[in-house]
Design a protein around this motif. Structure first.
Motif, short mmCIF file in Angstrom:
data_model
loop_
_atom_site.label_atom_id
_atom_site.label_comp_id
_atom_site.label_asym_id
_atom_site.label_seq_id
_atom_site.Cartn_x
_atom_site.Cartn_y
_atom_site.Cartn_z
N SER A 90 -1.45 -3.26 -7.20
CA SER A 90 -1.21 -2.66 -6.14
C SER A 90 0.38 -2.35 -5.97
O SER A 90 1.10 -2.29 -4.97
N LEU A 141 -5.86 -0.61 -2.38
CA LEU A 141 -6.21 0.63 -1.83
C LEU A 141 -5.73 1.72 -2.89
O LEU A 141 -5.12 1.70 -3.71
N PRO A 142 -6.22 2.86 -2.54
CA PRO A 142 -6.19 4.03 -3.70
C PRO A 142 -4.59 4.03 -4.08
O PRO A 142 -3.93 4.56 -3.03
N GLN A 143 -3.99 4.12 -5.23
CA GLN A 143 -3.02 4.39 -5.56
C GLN A 143 -2.68 5.74 -5.82
O GLN A 143 -2.34 6.15 -7.35
N GLU A 151 -1.73 8.42 -0.30
CA GLU A 151 -2.34 7.01 0.07
C GLU A 151 -2.07 6.78 1.41
O GLU A 151 -2.93 6.34 2.44
N THR A 209 0.86 -1.26 0.14
CA THR A 209 -0.07 -0.10 0.20
C THR A 209 0.82 1.31 -0.07
O THR A 209 0.32 2.28 -0.12
N SER A 245 2.92 6.20 -2.68
CA SER A 245 3.66 7.19 -2.03
C SER A 245 5.22 7.02 -2.32
O SER A 245 5.79 8.16 -2.65
N GLU A 266 -4.58 6.48 4.86
CA GLU A 266 -4.49 5.22 5.85
C GLU A 266 -4.59 5.62 7.35
O GLU A 266 -5.36 5.26 8.16
#
Length: 438
Positions: A140, A388-390, A394, A105, A109, A398
């Motif tokens: 992901s 999860l949002p890429q 991100e 995840t 970032s 979280e």
């Protein structure tokens, strides 16, 4: 491994903006911390029961790689509490390892820092081809529309674990497939000091994972199409309220679950204090507490009745990715090492040892991954999981949304059940704390 990653996610939220501006990517002359073209440095994440256990698992594999290629690999196993800070320092200074593990995840970032080697078509060709990997796992590995910043190494997905004996005693003959069924079953199972479901409410990462899945089921993505946060949309509010209500309004989870942050929910399930658990590949952990595979079943996490597409999402794509530091002095050697670790033989051996799912499709044919638990989780990963949002922010998402859910669970445990207004207020506050894009 969600509980190990919580501190690291928090660190990234605080430090990424500085790193992104400080690091403009590396050059071949910059060099990592390896001292010789014939040597690679590998930062491995803690996947086993201890750092020493990981060294015992990995060192023989690294020696096999050296025998095959003549390239020596210096291994450092880094605890999750330190891993991200080490990566950020390496990205900022240009002095880092050649190859490293990252939580999947984090991919977008860390991609935004420019510190990781992009896996373009040429890089994929050197490691055996992009088509070898599960599409969900590759989704992901970085922002959409860009070459991935990493490749999948170990994959995981959430499943609903249920105690077969307790289900039978309550007259329940199958696991719940919808949330209505889960709540109804949970109420039947909540009796005599036992609860229907165990939650890890003090764990920020666990909270945001479940909020994300329920958000998908309610048609919410938490970010709009332009990448801007949309934490307090109606769908997001409904999703978070539904999750918090499992403890607050429905009362099928114990009030004390709001404080759980160190795998206590797994312990409660293993010891019969709770009849259901939503977790990633819990088998090894349950066995360590004396619960055998025949004692429990595993099913997909519930979804709305008749749901299709994103609304049928039952897990986030969980796992560990493998990245190459852009400043490596030995790109070819680093890619040979990535090819080795993602080869079918190594994928089978390592994922079998760690109880995870191989993201390399061919490795999943091994009998070790056809146990009822892993077969179910592999099915979820292949068809019911979404990344999860890429986006570059991100990790802040979280931390902030996971903390908002933690606060709401704490309030519910104290006798203040969530309302639409209280949920929206927490999510709006989280959104206001997001850094400006760019």
């Amino acid at each position: 491994m969600p509980t190990r990653r919580t501190a690291a996610v928090t660190a990234l939220a605080a430090a990424l903006a500085v790193t992104a501006t400080a690091c403009g990517g590396g050059s071949a002359s910059g060099g990592g911390d390896n001292s010789s073209p014939g040597t690679l440095t590998y930062w491995a994440s803690n996947q086993g029961t201890s750092l020493e256990n990981d060294r015992q698992v990995l060192e023989p594999e690294l020696r096999a790689f050296e025998q095959q290629t003549g390239i020596k690999v210096k291994l450092e196993v880094i605890p999750w509490s330190d891993l991200l800070n080490r990566i950020l320092a390496a990205a900022s200074s240009g002095q880092g390892p050649d190859v490293l593990n990252i939580g999947n995840t984090w991919s977008a970032s860390l991609q935004a820092t420019g510190a990781l080697l992009p896996f373009d078509a040429a890089a994929f060709q050197k490691i055996g081809g992009k088509e070898r990997f599960l599409p969900a796992a590759l989704d992901s590995a970085g922002a959409a529309g860009k070459d991935p910043a990493a490749v999948p190494l170990y994959s995981m997905a959430y499943g609903l674990y249920y105690n077969k004996k307790l289900f039978a005693a309550a007259g329940i003959d199958h696991p719940p497939a919808t949330w209505e069924e889960l709540v109804a079953d949970g109420k039947k199972l909540t009796t005599d000091g036992r609860y229907g479901l165990a939650l890890e409410g003090g764990n920020v990462s666990e909270n945001v994972h479940h909020a994300f899945v329920l958000g998908k089921q309610h048609g919410a993505d938490f970010f709009d199409t332009a990448g801007k946060p949309a934490f307090d949309s109606p769908g997001a509010v409904a999703a978070v309220k539904q999750y918090v209500d499992l403890l607050g309004t429905e009362k099928i989870a114990a009030p004390g679950n709001a404080e759980y942050a160190n795998n206590q929910s797994v312990t409660d399930f293993a010891t019969g204090k709770a009849a259901m658990l939503m977790w990633q590949a819990a088998g090894a952990n349950l066995k360590s507490h004396g619960m055998n595979p025949e004692d429990y079943g595993v099913a997909p996490v519930p979804a709305p009745a008749g749901a299709t597409g994103d609304r049928a999402t039952t897990s986030m794509v969980a796992g560990i990715n493998l990245a190459v530091f852009k400043n490596t002095r030995n790109t070819d050697g680093a890619l040979k090492f990535v090819s080795f670790l993602t080869g079918t033989e190594e994928q089978t051996r390592l994922n079998r040892t760690y109880g995870s799912i191989p993201p390399v499709k061919e490795a999943q044919a091994d009998p070790a991954f056809t146990t009822p638990e892993l077969k179910t989780l592999a099915g979820v990963l292949g068809s019911g999981a979404k990344p999860l949002p890429q986006v570059a922010n991100e990790s802040q998402f979280e931390t902030l949304v996971g903390t908002a859910v933690k606060n709401l669970l704490a309030a519910a445990a104290a006798g203040k059940p969530a309302t639409e207004d209280s949920v929206k207020a927490e999510l709006t506050k989280a959104q206001q704390q997001m850094p400006a894009a760019g």
